[in-house]
Write a protein that holds these residues in place. Structure first.
Motif, mmCIF file in Angstrom:
data_model
loop_
_atom_site.group_PDB
_atom_site.id
_atom_site.type_symbol
_atom_site.label_atom_id
_atom_site.label_comp_id
_atom_site.label_asym_id
_atom_site.label_seq_id
_atom_site.Cartn_x
_atom_site.Cartn_y
_atom_site.Cartn_z
ATOM 1 N N LEU A 9 0.817 -1.213 0.000
ATOM 2 C CA LEU A 9 0.000 0.000 0.000
ATOM 3 C C LEU A 9 0.851 1.264 0.000
ATOM 4 O O LEU A 9 0.412 2.314 -0.483
ATOM 5 C CB LEU A 9 -0.929 0.001 1.220
ATOM 6 C CG LEU A 9 -1.870 -1.210 1.365
ATOM 7 C CD1 LEU A 9 -2.803 -1.014 2.547
ATOM 8 C CD2 LEU A 9 -2.666 -1.431 0.092
ATOM 9 N N GLU A 25 -5.318 2.297 -1.755
ATOM 10 C CA GLU A 25 -6.439 1.580 -1.152
ATOM 11 C C GLU A 25 -6.187 0.075 -1.197
ATOM 12 O O GLU A 25 -5.513 -0.439 -2.087
ATOM 13 C CB GLU A 25 -7.739 1.920 -1.880
ATOM 14 C CG GLU A 25 -8.144 3.382 -1.769
ATOM 15 C CD GLU A 25 -9.433 3.668 -2.515
ATOM 16 O OE1 GLU A 25 -10.108 2.696 -2.916
ATOM 17 O OE2 GLU A 25 -9.761 4.852 -2.701
ATOM 18 N N SER A 26 -6.743 -0.602 -0.239
ATOM 19 C CA SER A 26 -6.562 -2.043 -0.130
ATOM 20 C C SER A 26 -7.326 -2.788 -1.213
ATOM 21 O O SER A 26 -8.422 -2.388 -1.622
ATOM 22 C CB SER A 26 -7.035 -2.517 1.248
ATOM 23 O OG SER A 26 -7.129 -3.913 1.320
ATOM 24 N N ASP A 27 -6.746 -3.887 -1.711
ATOM 25 C CA ASP A 27 -7.397 -4.827 -2.626
ATOM 26 C C ASP A 27 -8.018 -4.104 -3.826
ATOM 27 O O ASP A 27 -9.165 -4.349 -4.195
ATOM 28 C CB ASP A 27 -8.460 -5.625 -1.853
ATOM 29 C CG ASP A 27 -8.928 -6.855 -2.616
ATOM 30 O OD1 ASP A 27 -8.124 -7.418 -3.383
ATOM 31 O OD2 ASP A 27 -10.107 -7.240 -2.452
ATOM 32 N N ALA A 37 0.482 -3.675 7.626
ATOM 33 C CA ALA A 37 0.327 -4.404 6.360
ATOM 34 C C ALA A 37 1.439 -5.426 6.165
ATOM 35 O O ALA A 37 2.134 -5.449 5.145
ATOM 36 C CB ALA A 37 0.277 -3.417 5.191
ATOM 37 N N THR A 75 -3.350 -4.035 -5.284
ATOM 38 C CA THR A 75 -2.727 -3.825 -3.976
ATOM 39 C C THR A 75 -3.049 -4.975 -3.019
ATOM 40 O O THR A 75 -3.935 -5.798 -3.259
ATOM 41 C CB THR A 75 -3.195 -2.506 -3.359
ATOM 42 O OG1 THR A 75 -4.622 -2.491 -3.333
ATOM 43 C CG2 THR A 75 -2.681 -1.322 -4.149
ATOM 44 N N GLN A 76 -2.305 -4.991 -1.925
ATOM 45 C CA GLN A 76 -2.516 -5.987 -0.883
ATOM 46 C C GLN A 76 -3.929 -5.891 -0.311
ATOM 47 O O GLN A 76 -4.512 -4.804 -0.243
ATOM 48 C CB GLN A 76 -1.519 -5.770 0.257
ATOM 49 C CG GLN A 76 -0.067 -5.987 -0.118
ATOM 50 C CD GLN A 76 0.865 -5.528 0.986
ATOM 51 O OE1 GLN A 76 0.629 -4.499 1.613
ATOM 52 N NE2 GLN A 76 1.923 -6.297 1.232
ATOM 53 N N ASP A 77 -4.432 -7.030 0.105
ATOM 54 C CA ASP A 77 -5.712 -7.084 0.811
ATOM 55 C C ASP A 77 -5.411 -7.021 2.299
ATOM 56 O O ASP A 77 -4.891 -7.973 2.882
ATOM 57 C CB ASP A 77 -6.444 -8.374 0.453
ATOM 58 C CG ASP A 77 -7.852 -8.417 1.040
ATOM 59 O OD1 ASP A 77 -8.166 -7.572 1.900
ATOM 60 O OD2 ASP A 77 -8.624 -9.310 0.655
ATOM 61 N N THR A 78 -5.711 -5.879 2.915
ATOM 62 C CA THR A 78 -5.381 -5.706 4.338
ATOM 63 C C THR A 78 -6.099 -6.703 5.225
ATOM 64 O O THR A 78 -5.671 -6.940 6.361
ATOM 65 C CB THR A 78 -5.724 -4.274 4.788
ATOM 66 O OG1 THR A 78 -7.103 -4.000 4.493
ATOM 67 C CG2 THR A 78 -4.854 -3.255 4.080
#
Length: 578
Positions: free
Chosen positions: A384, A435-437, A517, A468-471
């Motif tokens: 992120l 933003e996540s995912d 994260a 992006t990563q999924d928090t």
């Protein structure tokens, strides 16, 4: 006929007997040198150790002329003797009988002196097993055994097989003076030096490659403590030492200068250069026509850019205005204190003065391009707060690059910061956390890019989509950094199980810290006080004597296990006292 056959048989019989005697002597000779254990059976993984000493550890009033040590198994005798030492130093010779080593001292012990006989860890048995710890036998020629002790641990990839050298606090140059005490670290990196007189010392970790009990600059890896080494009654201080690569004191040299394409000069050097130490103002170029000499009528050319070749760390590329008409170019470095340097700070040298290189009149302008980017199309799990690194084949104008770069999420443009690292290495960093995912798109229109000479880049548009990563699948770590002696700033690094860096943060002062994260997995923490504000760990130096920065490896809780959607709290990192 019968007599002749009998004679031949007798001759052969005598030959066999003589051959057998010779082979027996040869085998006996090698057996005495290094007897081998019987083969067969399961693999031996038990480390060798010393199981008996003819002198009891801690003995007083010792006046023996020899000491016998018995090993648990057959070992490499030569390496044992090479790692055998006694401090304070006294000459000795060795003899072997089976698994027993006899150490004969060639002169009497000094009066009222405590000695430490040590067998290092740099030997193996015939299965390749090394001892876990060095063996030390303490004894005194007087009625008192010095009881001072110093212990600690070495860290780093080069720590294995290092020695710890101890000198008097006012000792001379360790490149010419041998230590008064020394020991070799165990396989776990730990060391102990016992039976010391109370007082202050100088201490170094040395990978004594030449086994001469001296520090050989440029040959031996070394490490420094972070403070004065002291030994007091009823006090055992622990010293942590980071071992660094051998110190490079040799200045890089210029091997050649040549014209490689229109508007670009290549300077070939003897070793890798620090890309941040190269600047166009360090170089002088002069254009020469066929009718003019360099010394009088040459036209001075100011380089438009200079940088380390992105595909060859030992070469410098210098760009110049292609409007100059010349049959050759003379190259020289300015006599400036801020010259290009290698990775260890040694300045680039060139004693030849002007170097002249011929210009190829048919040379074409080389079209620059983006040759590498740190992200792949359709990447999943982009951090992120991550950044994207780009490498160019030529110098990039930072303003042009900013105009050519677009980061978007759908129809929304995402503000970014463009960071010029070296002129050819540029980072694209979102101004705020993504933003996540979420899917994002990055495009770089290289047709609008130009190098320092005004040459356009290859006309293409680079496009990359990433998610992006999924928090919801990530965790976090938070805790407190404690330090009773320092004031900061501090750098804390989070390492994965494979020792690669997962994340790193800077904090201005001791207190709370947080990693967010973080993917699930096992991690360890490292921290150091960045006392010189360099942003890098400072190992210190032997000559001149400079302490290393204080550091710690591992939190009090040991390995940290991060799970999805969980926050690991209450982690404590405590830097050791100096």
């Amino acid at each position: 006929m019968i007599e002749r056959c009998t004679y031949n048989q007798l001759y052969l019989f005598r030959s066999y007997i003589l051959f057998g005697i010779i082979m027996y002597c040869v085998c006996s000779m090698f057996s005495c040198a290094n007897p081998l254990p019987p083969g067969g059976g399961p693999k031996d993984t038990i480390p060798p150790e010393i199981i008996h000493s003819s002198l009891v550890n801690g003995s007083l009033q010792v006046s023996v002329q020899s000491i016998q040590l018995e090993f648990s198994k057959y070992i490499d005798r030569n390496k044992v003797v090479a790692g055998l030492f006694i401090t304070p130093s006294i000459p000795f010779e060795t003899h072997w009988s089976g698994k027993e080593l006899d150490i004969h001292f060639e002169k009497p012990f000094e009066k009222n002196t405590t000695y430490a006989l040590t067998v290092g860890t740099d030997f193996t048995d015939y299965a390749g097993n090394k001892p876990v710890n060095a063996f030390t036998l303490l004894f005194s020629s007087g009625s008192v055994l010095d009881s001072g002790k110093i212990s600690g641990q070495l860290f780093g990839q080069l720590a294995q097989d290092c020695y710890v050298f101890l000198y008097a606090a006012d000792s001379a140059n360790p490149t010419t003076t041998q230590p008064i005490y020394k020991t070799q670290i165990g396989s776990n990196g730990q060391f102990n030096i016992s039976a010391l007189p109370y007082g202050k010392y100088k201490m170094f970790a040395i990978k004594d490659e030449w086994k001469n009990n001296l520090y050989d600059i440029g040959i031996d890896a070394f490490g420094m403590p972070s403070s004065q080494v002291e030994c007091f009654k009823d006090s055992i201080l622990q010293y942590l030492i980071n071992v660094r690569a051998p110190k490079d004191t040799v200045s890089p040299l210029i091997y050649s200068v040549r014209h490689i394409s229109k508007g670009i000069i290549e300077v070939q050097c003897s070793e890798e250069l620090d890309s941040l130490s190269i600047h166009k103002h360090f170089f002088l170029l002069k254009a020469k026509t066929a009718q003019k000499s360099i010394s009088k009528d040459s036209s001075e050319m100011k380089p438009t850019a200079a940088y380390r070749n992105p595909v060859s760390a030992q070469t410098i590329l210098i760009e110049y205005d292609t409007n100059f008409i010349a049959s050759s170019i003379a190259f020289q470095m300015h006599k400036d204190s801020l010259l290009p340097k290698d990775r260890f700070g040694n300045k680039l040298l060139d004693s030849s003065g002007f170097r002249e290189c011929a210009i190829n009149p048919k040379a074409e302008v080389k079209t620059p391009s983006i040759i590498n980017i740190s992200i792949k199309d359709s990447t999943i799990g982009f951090p992120l707060q991550g950044s994207i690194d780009c490498i160019s084949s030529a110098f990039i104008d930072i303003d042009n690059f900013a105009r050519a770069t677009l980061l978007s999420q759908g129809n929304k443009t995402i503000p970014v910061e463009i960071i010029n690292n070296t002129g050819t290495a540029i980072s694209i960093k979102p101004s705020s956390a993504l933003e996540s995912d979420t899917w994002y798109s990055l495009s770089i229109s290289s047709a609008t890019l130009k190098d320092s000479k005004g040459t356009p880049f290859k006309d293409t548009v680079l496009r990359y989509r990433f998610k992006t990563q999924d928090t919801r699948l990530l965790g976090s770590i938070q805790g407190i950094l404690q330090d009773q002696a320092g004031i900061g700033p501090y750098i804390i690094t989070l390492r994965k199980a494979d020792k690669t860096i997962a994340a790193s943060i800077n904090i201005e002062k001791k207190g709370p810290f947080q990693f967010t994260a973080i993917p699930s997995g096992n991690y360890t923490l490292e921290a150091f006080e960045d006392k010189d504000h360099s942003g890098l760990y400072t190992y210190g130096d032997i000559l001149p004597y400079v302490y290393a920065e204080r550091f710690v490896i591992g939190a009090k809780t040991g390995t940290i296990s991060v799970k999805q959607r969980w926050s690991v709290d209450g982690i404590i990192i405590e830097l050791p006292l100096p």
